[in-house]
Design a protein around this motif. Structure first.
Motif, PDB file in Angstrom:
ATOM      1  N   TRP A 174      -5.665  11.655  -6.140  1.00  0.00           N
ATOM      2  CA  TRP A 174      -7.026  10.758  -6.117  1.00  0.00           C
ATOM      3  C   TRP A 174      -7.740  11.222  -4.844  1.00  0.00           C
ATOM      4  O   TRP A 174      -7.103  11.924  -4.039  1.00  0.00           O
ATOM      5  N   ASN A 198       2.625   5.875  -5.876  1.00  0.00           N
ATOM      6  CA  ASN A 198       2.433   5.683  -7.179  1.00  0.00           C
ATOM      7  C   ASN A 198       3.577   5.027  -8.096  1.00  0.00           C
ATOM      8  O   ASN A 198       4.313   5.284  -9.045  1.00  0.00           O
ATOM      9  N   LYS A 220       4.557   2.436 -10.290  1.00  0.00           N
ATOM     10  CA  LYS A 220       3.906   1.728 -11.188  1.00  0.00           C
ATOM     11  C   LYS A 220       4.594   0.613 -11.774  1.00  0.00           C
ATOM     12  O   LYS A 220       3.856  -0.388 -12.244  1.00  0.00           O
ATOM     13  N   CYS A 237      -1.671   4.266  -6.999  1.00  0.00           N
ATOM     14  CA  CYS A 237      -2.925   5.226  -6.947  1.00  0.00           C
ATOM     15  C   CYS A 237      -3.005   6.331  -8.031  1.00  0.00           C
ATOM     16  O   CYS A 237      -3.738   7.193  -8.032  1.00  0.00           O
ATOM     17  N   GLU A 274       0.782  -1.122  -0.113  1.00  0.00           N
ATOM     18  CA  GLU A 274       0.012  -0.078  -0.099  1.00  0.00           C
ATOM     19  C   GLU A 274       0.854   1.452   0.119  1.00  0.00           C
ATOM     20  O   GLU A 274       0.385   2.282  -0.511  1.00  0.00           O
ATOM     21  N   LYS A 326      -5.866   1.210   3.456  1.00  0.00           N
ATOM     22  CA  LYS A 326      -6.047   1.241   1.808  1.00  0.00           C
ATOM     23  C   LYS A 326      -5.768   2.618   1.408  1.00  0.00           C
ATOM     24  O   LYS A 326      -6.427   3.449   1.419  1.00  0.00           O
ATOM     25  N   ALA A 383      -5.843   4.018  -1.535  1.00  0.00           N
ATOM     26  CA  ALA A 383      -6.869   4.533  -2.592  1.00  0.00           C
ATOM     27  C   ALA A 383      -8.053   5.155  -1.757  1.00  0.00           C
ATOM     28  O   ALA A 383      -8.728   6.052  -2.461  1.00  0.00           O
ATOM     29  N   ASN A 426       1.839   1.693  -3.410  1.00  0.00           N
ATOM     30  CA  ASN A 426       0.773   2.290  -4.132  1.00  0.00           C
ATOM     31  C   ASN A 426       0.418   3.809  -3.934  1.00  0.00           C
ATOM     32  O   ASN A 426       0.192   4.491  -5.024  1.00  0.00           O
ATOM     33  N   ASN A 428       2.358  -2.506 -11.714  1.00  0.00           N
ATOM     34  CA  ASN A 428       1.471  -2.549 -10.484  1.00  0.00           C
ATOM     35  C   ASN A 428       0.352  -1.963 -10.735  1.00  0.00           C
ATOM     36  O   ASN A 428       0.019  -0.796 -10.972  1.00  0.00           O
ATOM     37  N   PRO A 429      -0.907  -2.626 -10.782  1.00  0.00           N
ATOM     38  CA  PRO A 429      -2.249  -2.292 -11.301  1.00  0.00           C
ATOM     39  C   PRO A 429      -2.860  -1.366  -9.982  1.00  0.00           C
ATOM     40  O   PRO A 429      -3.839  -0.985 -10.435  1.00  0.00           O
ATOM     41  N   TYR A 430      -2.251  -1.230  -8.987  1.00  0.00           N
ATOM     42  CA  TYR A 430      -2.914  -0.709  -7.735  1.00  0.00           C
ATOM     43  C   TYR A 430      -2.300   0.671  -7.229  1.00  0.00           C
ATOM     44  O   TYR A 430      -2.646   1.259  -6.388  1.00  0.00           O
TER      45      TYR A 430
END
Length: 823
Positions: free
Chosen positions: A664, A637, A639, A660, A631, A686, A688, A634, A656-658
């Motif tokens: 956001w 960022n 990626k 952020c 996290e 979390k 995001a 994430n 990394n698809p998660y």
């Protein structure tokens, strides 16, 4: 004009000699080659983004290239309003690197020795002794350019101070201001700090003398001139000093944010980190005998060495034996992790330093002796912590610095000063019999030390590290041989170390003897002052040249085409296809605190910087090094994640698809009390969905509109520059946005539709702000007052310094003209 040239012709001859020495020692630099310096190569990775904008004619004071983002003050900043910036550029334009630094070392030291009223050729010898003291040459070879450049102004700063203390107030204060300004501009605060320590000792001794002789008013006048010179030098460097001071409090040298989970001291560097490069107490013998402790860690034995013979006898491939001996069997046996070489001051210099302690009667001897002792005791660090710990715990700023052995640069100046003053004393003192007696005593002490090491080296030197047994065990395991074989190999290594010490001891004995003969001949009136001066100059140059070439020689120079950046890996090429301007990359196959490859190509979580932000350091220690918190990746960022496959033979990259993204909206706000709770909250959140916020920032938000975020709300990055980020937001209701950018409130401002608005810290080190409903343009700009207001002060200080220099020259010319007889 002709009279002026004739009067100063000897100084021009000395300068020509210095140029010739630089030309022959650094000859490859004049043919377009450069030193292949590891530290310079590593620094390139931190400057990739900065240099890209420099090529466009833009100055950026922030970079996102390493550790998620940080100010660029200690990486690169132009400081155009600082007069000394242009002086430094002039030196660089005239001389190839590192010739400019060497020439300044020579000229600055020559000025000091002339202020001490030495014969010009004797002053030249002193300048050579200081410049080619091995530590200075090792710094140039290793790429510590700023450190060597800072050392080059030690001598002229002291020269200016001595002139003021002698009553030459105007010229002394002006020179002090100029050279102190250049010293500060060299941007190596640690070396400047060390210089100020010995200046304090000098001023303290002068104050004591003034009280004792009833000349306190004269001392106060001198002190006021020096205070004015110091203030002017600080004003000239206001921008860099202010920025450094402000930024320093937020770096790993500043106060810890954590209390319960802290792995570091509350303020300053960790003691073990600061003391990591500590001079061994016994290693001080290398002042006199350079290879008494084996010399450089990178040193290799020759083909006829005992180690090579032992390895060949074990069946090792002769072509590989030298490599094995260099990598696994180091000749250096001191307690430092590794070293590029010894602190060798010159055998003849050490001999004359001892001689000077016996014959010099002036108070300058006590200043030099106190400075040498202080630098020695502090250089011992963990090996003799009694004084070091006192300084580390109680002396202002001392705990901000590491590699404590570097304070011996002060001893590298003090040794030749006292040595050359000893020669001057032999010339001016008429009690030749007493001088001869002290000369013989000094010779017996110094030559005796060399003789003992040459004949009975094991009497004082063990040639084994304190971890010798562990070293033997590790070597046995690494070579996969039995203990008896390892012991025979290690014994061969000890023999090689012993032979090196014996050889250099005999070498030093020869130079001590030659110095003794020169002084003896002078005392017996068999040679005049000129012959003594030239003879000693040749002796010192020959001695130091021979040892320095072990550390910096023609093989260190490579063509500029050979200075290659890190090779582009397949994973790098794949990631570079992404045209997103502000994603981040982490390479899990490398140390996150010393990765010099990934930042060269990408905006990286890793990297190397001695001035990285404290909060990022704490985040790394608690969330990325012990174990990787996905996290946290994430929210940063991240990626792309570089790893190795199961065979560890090939690198792979994971998307990394998660991650952020750049910014956001979050639906939940978690308020916590203090840094410790912030860090704990990151263990289970979390990124995001939730923003972890210190409760001190709660007042910055509209409490009545803190409901869940609009699920359709968006915030996008419109344009990117390291110091200017523009976003566009759209939301049906007020909401908190988190920006994947490092929080640093000493210069970053946020505007919404052109109006400045407050922002705050979230998730321990990111920026966040409450964004009103609707469509808005959000802009972050980095415009630190410490730099821009500081530049205005620097301009004013530079103008004053120019006026002071011009006024001093005018006053000296007018004084000289008025003293000339009229017809």
């Amino acid at each position: 004009m002709n009279n002026w040239l004739k009067h100063n012709s000897i100084h021009f001859l000395v300068a020509a000699l210095f140029l010739a020495i630089c030309f022959f020692y650094f000859s490859p630099a004049f043919s377009g080659k450069t030193i292949g310096q590891n530290d310079v190569t590593r620094a390139q990775s931190t400057q990739t983004e900065i240099n890209a904008y420099k090529e466009k004619g833009k100055t950026v004071l922030w970079t996102n290239q390493i550790h998620g983002g940080m100010p660029a003050f200690q990486i690169w900043a132009p400081y155009p309003n600082n007069l000394t910036t242009w002086i430094v550029k002039g030196i660089s334009a005239v001389f190839p690197s590192p010739v400019g630094t060497a020439f300044i070392l020579l000229i600055g030291a020559y000025l000091l020795f002339c202020v001490l009223h030495l014969h010009p050729w004797l002053a030249a010898a002193g300048a050579i002794a200081f410049t080619f003291s091995c530590y200075n040459i090792i710094l140039l070879a290793a790429g510590h350019a700023n450190q060597a450049f800072a050392i080059s102004f030690f001598a002229p700063v002291i020269a200016g101070i001595l002139l003021v203390l002698r009553g030459r107030y105007l010229i002394g204060a002006t020179l002090t201001a100029l050279f102190l300004a250049l010293e500060i501009r060299a941007n190596h605060i640690q070396m400047t700090y060390y210089l100020l320590l010995i200046i304090l000792i000098l001023v303290g001794i002068e104050l004591y003398h003034a009280k004792k002789t009833g000349t306190i008013k004269i001392f106060i006048r001198s002190a006021l001139y020096l205070a004015a010179a110091t203030a002017l030098a600080i004003a000239v460097n206001a921008s860099s000093l202010w920025s450094t001071y402000e930024y320093g409090k937020e770096t790993i040298r500043g106060k810890s944010n954590l209390t319960q989970q802290a792995t570091e001291p509350g303020n300053g560097l960790p003691r073990d980190y600061a003391y990591e490069w500590s001079q061994g107490v016994g290693e001080c013998i290398t002042f006199l005998i350079p290879n008494a402790y084996g010399g450089s860690s990178r040193g290799s034995v020759d083909k006829n060495s005992n180690v090579i013979k032992a390895l060949t006898g074990m069946g090792a491939d002769p072509s590989q034996s030298a490599y094995i001996s260099q990598s696994g069997l180091p000749l250096y046996w001191g307690e430092k992790p590794f070293t590029e070489g010894s602190f060798y001051f010159g055998a003849s210099i050490c001999f004359l330093f001892i001689f000077g302690l016996f014959i010099i009667k002036s108070r300058i001897k006590w200043w030099l002796l106190a400075s040498v002792l202080l630098s020695m005791f502090l250089s011992f660090g963990k090996n003799w912590p009694y004084l070091s710990d006192l300084f580390f715990d109680y002396f202002p700023l001392y705990n901000k610095f590491r590699a404590v052995e570097s304070i011996l640069a002060l001893a590298g100046l003090c040794f030749p000063i006292l040595a050359l003053l000893a020669i001057k004393e032999t010339i001016t003192n008429n009690d030749k019999a007493e001088l001869l007696k002290k000369l013989k005593l000094s010779f017996y002490i110094t030559a005796g030390m060399c003789l003992v090491v040459a004949v009975l080296p094991g009497l004082f030197l063990s040639f084994k590290t304190n971890e010798h047994e562990a070293f033997v065990a590790q070597l046995t395991q690494a070579l996969k041989v039995d203990p008896a074989t390892t012991n025979s190999l290690v014994n061969a290594l000890i023999e090689d170390r012993t032979d090196l010490a014996k050889s250099d001891a005999l070498r030093s004995l020869i130079f001590v003897t030659l110095a003794f003969v020169l002084i003896w001949a002078s005392l017996k009136k068999k040679i005049n002052t000129l012959a003594l001066s030239l003879g000693f100059l040749a002796l010192v140059l020959t001695d130091l040249w021979g040892v320095d070439k072990r550390y910096l020689n023609n093989t260190n120079f490579v063509s500029r085409q050979e200075v290659q950046p890190p090779a582009l890996r397949d994973v790098d090429a794949f990631i570079l296809r992404d045209k997103d301007p502000d994603y981040r990359v982490i390479d899990l196959t490398k140390s996150i605190k010393s990765d010099q490859v990934t930042p060269y190509f990408h905006k990286s979580i890793g990297g190397y910087s001695a001035v990285r932000l404290k909060r990022f350091e704490e985040l790394m220690d608690n969330q990325l090094i012990k174990s990787v918190n996905p996290e946290v990746l994430n929210m940063l960022n991240t990626k792309y994640i570089i790893t190795s496959d199961t065979s560890e033979q090939h690198l792979t990259v994971k998307i990394n698809p998660y991650a952020c993204g750049h910014a956001w909206f979050v639906k939940d706000l978690k308020y916590v009390k203090g840094a410790d709770d912030e860090m704990l909250s990151l263990n289970d959140f979390k990124a995001a969905a939730t923003a972890v916020i210190d409760q001190r920032y709660q007042s910055l938000m509209n409490q009545s509109q803190q409901g869940a975020a609009d699920p359709s709300g968006k915030i996008n990055l419109l344009s990117y520059a390291p110091d200017r980020l523009v976003y566009e937001s759209h939301s049906e209701k007020d909401a908190v946005a988190v920006f994947s950018e490092i929080y640093y409130d000493k210069g970053w401002t946020m505007t919404i539709d052109g109006t400045e608005k407050p922002y705050f810290r979230a998730d321990y080190l990111l920026r966040a702000a409450q964004i009103p409903a609707g469509r808005h343009k959000i802009e972050f700009n980095f415009h630190p007052a410490s730099y821009y207001t500081g530049e205005s002060i620097s301009l004013a200080g530079s103008v004053l310094l120019i006026l002071a220099l011009g006024g001093t020259v005018y006053a000296q010319v007018r004084k000289k003209r008025s003293s000339q007889p009229t017809l």
